[in-house]
Design an enzyme around this catalytic site. Structure first.
Site, PDB file in Angstrom:
ATOM      1  N   ASN A  42     -27.479-137.648  -1.336  1.00  0.00           N
ATOM      2  CA  ASN A  42     -28.339-136.469  -1.366  1.00  0.00           C
ATOM      3  C   ASN A  42     -27.604-135.286  -0.749  1.00  0.00           C
ATOM      4  O   ASN A  42     -26.808-135.430   0.180  1.00  0.00           O
ATOM      5  CB  ASN A  42     -29.699-136.728  -0.705  1.00  0.00           C
ATOM      6  N   CYS A  53     -30.956-135.118  -5.215  1.00  0.00           N
ATOM      7  CA  CYS A  53     -31.113-136.493  -4.752  1.00  0.00           C
ATOM      8  C   CYS A  53     -29.860-137.303  -5.062  1.00  0.00           C
ATOM      9  O   CYS A  53     -29.099-136.975  -5.979  1.00  0.00           O
ATOM     10  CB  CYS A  53     -32.309-137.145  -5.435  1.00  0.00           C
ATOM     11  N   GLU A  55     -29.570-140.227  -6.468  1.00  0.00           N
ATOM     12  CA  GLU A  55     -29.588-140.842  -7.795  1.00  0.00           C
ATOM     13  C   GLU A  55     -29.156-139.855  -8.876  1.00  0.00           C
ATOM     14  O   GLU A  55     -28.343-140.171  -9.739  1.00  0.00           O
ATOM     15  CB  GLU A  55     -31.001-141.361  -8.127  1.00  0.00           C
TER      16      GLU A  55
END
Length: 132
Positions: A42, A53, A55
């Site tokens: 992040n 983020c 991901e």
């Protein structure tokens, strides 16, 4: 690749997180169908919505390098239970593979594994768009 190996990549990526506001560092490791691992962390911003983020950072890295098919992602944070992707990340992961395995864990090793489709049932998809 075993789950523990992907978690280790995510744990290492977490160390690079830039989280001066929330102090909640997250790491992710995305496994491409090619076998290559793409990591992300992040990255916060004083203008909170401008942050990224872990991901989505990993997905962006993978896509920018030409990978479009993913099988697994590991996500780790210092959370009470297994660290789950936020709603936006669930939607982004679903775009590439709604059946992707999501390995959620925390620093204590509490782990939960499920498919993206279990985290985001009824996801908006390209089939919902006209002429897609």
């Amino acid at each position: 690749m075993e789950d523990k190996d992907l978690i280790a990549y995510a744990r290492d990526a977490r160390e690079h997180a830039y989280a001066p506001y929330s102090r909640f560092k997250v790491g992710a490791a995305l496994l491409g169908r090619s076998g290559k691992v793409y990591t992300g962390c992040n990255v916060e911003n004083a203008s909170y919505p401008a942050g990224t983020c872990a991901e989505r950072c990993a997905v962006g890295k993978a896509v920018s390098e030409g990978e479009r098919e993913f099988t697994d992602i590991a996500v780790i944070g210092d959370s009470e239970g297994p660290c789950a992707p936020c709603g936006i990340c669930r939607q982004v992961l679903s775009e590439f593979n709604p059946y992707m395995r999501v390995i959620m864990t925390n620093l204590r090793g509490d782990t939960r594994v499920c498919a993206v489709s279990e985290l985001l049932p009824g996801a908006f998809a390209k089939t919902d768009l006209r002429d897609a």
